[in-house]
Scaffold this active site. Structure first.
Site, mmCIF file in Angstrom:
data_model
loop_
_atom_site.group_PDB
_atom_site.id
_atom_site.type_symbol
_atom_site.label_atom_id
_atom_site.label_comp_id
_atom_site.label_asym_id
_atom_site.label_seq_id
_atom_site.Cartn_x
_atom_site.Cartn_y
_atom_site.Cartn_z
ATOM 1 N N TYR A 164 -29.777 -11.959 7.895
ATOM 2 C CA TYR A 164 -29.269 -10.948 6.911
ATOM 3 C C TYR A 164 -30.574 -9.737 6.858
ATOM 4 C CZ TYR A 164 -28.007 -7.909 3.107
ATOM 5 O OH TYR A 164 -27.774 -7.010 2.260
ATOM 6 N N HIS A 194 -30.329 5.340 1.642
ATOM 7 C CA HIS A 194 -30.158 4.709 0.071
ATOM 8 C C HIS A 194 -31.117 5.551 -0.973
ATOM 9 C CE1 HIS A 194 -28.384 1.321 1.850
ATOM 10 N NE2 HIS A 194 -28.579 0.240 0.866
ATOM 11 N N ASN A 307 -35.830 -3.785 -2.011
ATOM 12 C CA ASN A 307 -35.127 -4.558 -2.779
ATOM 13 C C ASN A 307 -35.692 -5.429 -3.757
ATOM 14 O OD1 ASN A 307 -33.008 -7.364 -1.772
ATOM 15 N ND2 ASN A 307 -32.554 -5.824 -2.739
ATOM 16 N N TYR A 395 -36.606 -3.574 -50.950
ATOM 17 C CA TYR A 395 -36.810 -4.434 -49.789
ATOM 18 C C TYR A 395 -37.385 -3.625 -48.675
ATOM 19 C CZ TYR A 395 -32.723 -7.098 -51.445
ATOM 20 O OH TYR A 395 -31.845 -7.987 -52.266
ATOM 21 N N ARG A 398 -41.039 -4.750 -49.729
ATOM 22 C CA ARG A 398 -40.975 -6.196 -50.298
ATOM 23 C C ARG A 398 -40.978 -7.059 -48.777
ATOM 24 N NH1 ARG A 398 -37.038 -9.197 -53.817
ATOM 25 N NH2 ARG A 398 -36.430 -6.970 -54.137
ATOM 26 N N PHE A 447 -32.994 -10.741 -6.853
ATOM 27 C CA PHE A 447 -33.127 -9.016 -7.014
ATOM 28 C C PHE A 447 -32.288 -8.696 -8.231
ATOM 29 C CE2 PHE A 447 -29.759 -10.255 -3.814
ATOM 30 C CZ PHE A 447 -28.555 -10.073 -4.470
ATOM 31 N N GLU A 532 -21.525 -6.437 -4.262
ATOM 32 C CA GLU A 532 -22.225 -6.502 -5.288
ATOM 33 C C GLU A 532 -21.319 -6.469 -6.375
ATOM 34 O OE1 GLU A 532 -25.008 -3.648 -4.006
ATOM 35 O OE2 GLU A 532 -25.485 -4.397 -2.358
#
Length: 591
Positions: A164, A194, A307, A395, A398, A447, A532
């Site tokens: 791959y 990409h 990647n 508060y 404190r 990834f 994905e």
């Protein structure tokens, strides 16, 4: 011989200059002569001498006077823009991202180096690399691992194995086998296709962090990158040649594909690049001006470059470093407010916090004790109300150890995750050279950005609380019914509004943070044709964490100003020595 790179309309031109006593006007005329040389119609320019134009630096866009000599206003290899009168703004113009970069034209490369081995980089180191405080180099051990992994990959290619991302397509196309003759084109096409992000570019500092972190991960020797390509990336980093990386477009699995692709695209000499010398320009000219060559991708190298979770993690490193600083500052500012409100120190007694021993709570209480009234650091303000009838404080004062404490513990938790992620191999596939006898590639899911995504969502929620409680303390400082101070900390109220709208600003920022604290990582959208099918949305988790932290910084700054203003109404009484030092620091910049 000195040389200058001149941008005219859609072209970049290299103009040599034998005599730098020539004027900027001469440089413009020389550039125009080169521009029209290959234009059929001379580019619409009838006579160079009669053409009216202005010249500006690409970096900072400062206009240059035509009568100035080149040696007085430019340095060798500077980039300039020539705008012809009547032309619109160049389509290549890229506006600067918000904020001020420290990497300006005056920036000089540092002399110190940080050695990267892929295993020991910290968030502090990464931020310092981003700020331009160091160059980088690889350790000999890292170089050896990189060479071993590449040798394995070259063997896979020679044996025509189907693996791959090396000899196949990507994502949905994982079963499409690519012929050996097309493997280089496969990697180049991957990066180009990409590079599909949008939005403003990352600042130079953040792009340096992104590039530094990608180099550190590749230095682990599990990605199959060649040593030549990795050295070329390091040279680009050391020269601050930084690709145009849009801030939006990653879903955080399979890694930060879009931003890392833009990062790789510039290194290939395509798209835009920035350097302190050039500003934004075509990548190939920026590299050339720094004596660098574009990288030429070998099998798997495109995938190795894009990647991983480095966008999420590099922004996360900045977020956690800023969060650590603001958490410490929040304790100091709250202590100053407590002094102005004439509060008690009893709530910070160590015996109380020993009974609920969270590390952050104990640390914050200790910090308050070190700042407030004590035998070591007496306070005249505290002495003035020592025998008052107040039993306890609100508060917001404190409970600072309990509220600030969990923010501190969360920051530490997040920093541990970020530092682990910084030194993790997040590629797919990985090259397992730890067990040399295996000599194989393994596809996995490192990834996936869920770890840093979840951590940065936690960080935003925790740090926001420092602003939420701070805004309530600002209210107590400004509201005369809750303090012994004038309304909105000002004399002649009505004529003067004092801190009225400063408090409104704090309230607005806290309200914005409530929306930004909605976790990004609870969302997931299936991508890549359901290959994905679960993603982290970590890119947005990182970016909004930084926005939350910026708002917290601003709210705490408002509280600091208000607390110092409150001290003015208690004079001539003085607070403790540490808090007086804080007051003096503020007054050195704010009257």
């Amino acid at each position: 011989m000195p040389r200058f790179t001149v941008h005219i309309r859609d072209e970049w031109l290299a103009v040599p200059c034998r005599d730098t006593t020539n004027t900027i006007r001469w440089l413009g005329h020389e550039a125009l002569k080169r521009y029209i040389k290959n234009k059929p119609d001379n580019g619409g320019i009838t006579a160079v001498k009669d053409t009216r134009f202005v010249v500006r630096r690409c970096q900072g866009l400062g206009l240059l006077d035509a009568d100035d000599t080149i040696e007085d206003v430019l340095e060798d290899n500077d980039f300039v823009e020539l705008a012809i009168e009547g032309d619109t703004m160049s389509p290549d113009f890229i506006p600067c991202a918000p904020g001020v970069s420290h990497l300006t034209a005056a920036y000089r490369e540092p002399g110190d180096y940080l050695s990267l081995d892929g295993c020991s980089l910290t968030s502090t180191d990464l931020v310092n690399l981003g700020r331009g405080l160091y160059k980088m180099k690889l350790t000999p051990e890292a170089e050896k691992r990189v060479v071993q992994a590449r040798d394995l990959l070259d063997t896979i290619v020679k044996e025509n194995k189907v693996v791959y991302g090396i000899t196949t397509g990507f994502g949905k196309f994982a079963r499409t086998v690519i012929p050996v003759s097309k493997l280089k084109e496969l990697q180049e096409n991957l990066v180009r296709s990409h590079s599909a992000g949008v939005g403003n570019p990352l600042s130079p500092e953040r792009t340096r962090m992104l590039l530094a972190l990608r180099i550190n991960v590749l230095a682990k020797g599990y990605s199959g990158i060649s040593l030549e390509t990795l050295h070329a990336m390091i040279q680009a980093f050391n020269a601050s040649c930084l690709s145009f990386v849009p801030e939006k477009g990653t879903v955080g699995a399979s890694g930060d594909l879009a931003p890392l692709s833009h990062l790789a695209l510039g290194l290939m000499g395509e798209g835009k690049m920035w350097s302190p010398k050039s500003g934004w320009a075509d990548a190939k000219y920026v590299l050339e001006a720094h004596g660098l060559k574009p990288i030429s991708l070998r099998p798997k190298e495109g995938l190795a470059l894009i990647n991983g979770t480095q966008m999420i993690t590099s922004l996360g490193a900045e977020a956690v470093e800023r969060a650590q600083a603001i958490a410490r500052q929040a304790d100091i500012i709250a202590a100053l407010t407590l002094e102005v409100q004439k509060g008690t120190t009893k709530a910070f007694d160590s015996d109380i916090h020993r009974l609920r021993p969270h590390p952050g709570q104990i640390e914050v209480a200790l910090r308050f004790r070190s700042l407030l009234d004590s035998d070591h650091h007496p306070s005249q303000i505290a002495e003035s109300h020592r025998f008052c009838d107040r039993v306890q404080d609100a508060y917001t004062m404190r409970c600072c150890p309990q509220v600030h404490g969990i923010a501190n513990d969360t920051i530490q938790f997040v920093q541990n995750i970020i530092n682990t992620e910084i030194n993790s191999a997040t590629d797919n596939p990985l090259y397992k050279m730890v067990f040399a006898e295996r000599g194989e590639t393994i596809s996995g899911g490192n990834f996936h950005g869920e770890y840093p995504a979840k951590a940065l969502d936690f960080l935003a929620i925790a740090v926001h609380e420092l602003a939420s409680i701070s805004e309530r303390r600002i209210e107590r400082l400004c509201n005369p019914s809750l303090s012994e101070l004038p309304a909105f900390l000002v004399n002649e109220g009505g004529l003067n509004s004092g801190f009225m709208i400063a408090h409104c600003t704090a309230a607005a920022l806290v309200s914005e943070n409530k929306v930004l604290c909605h976790p990004s990582s609870v969302d997931s959208l299936s991508t890549s044709a359901a290959t994905e099918d679960h993603v982290s949305m970590g890119g947005w988790a990182a970016r909004k964490a930084l926005r939350v932290i910026e708002h917290v910084e601003q709210v705490l700054a408002i509280e600091l100003l208000a607390a110092c203003q409150g001290i003015e109404f208690l004079r001539p009484l003085r607070t403790t020595t540490p808090l007086e030092k804080v007051y003096e620091l503020v007054r050195s910049v704010v009257k």
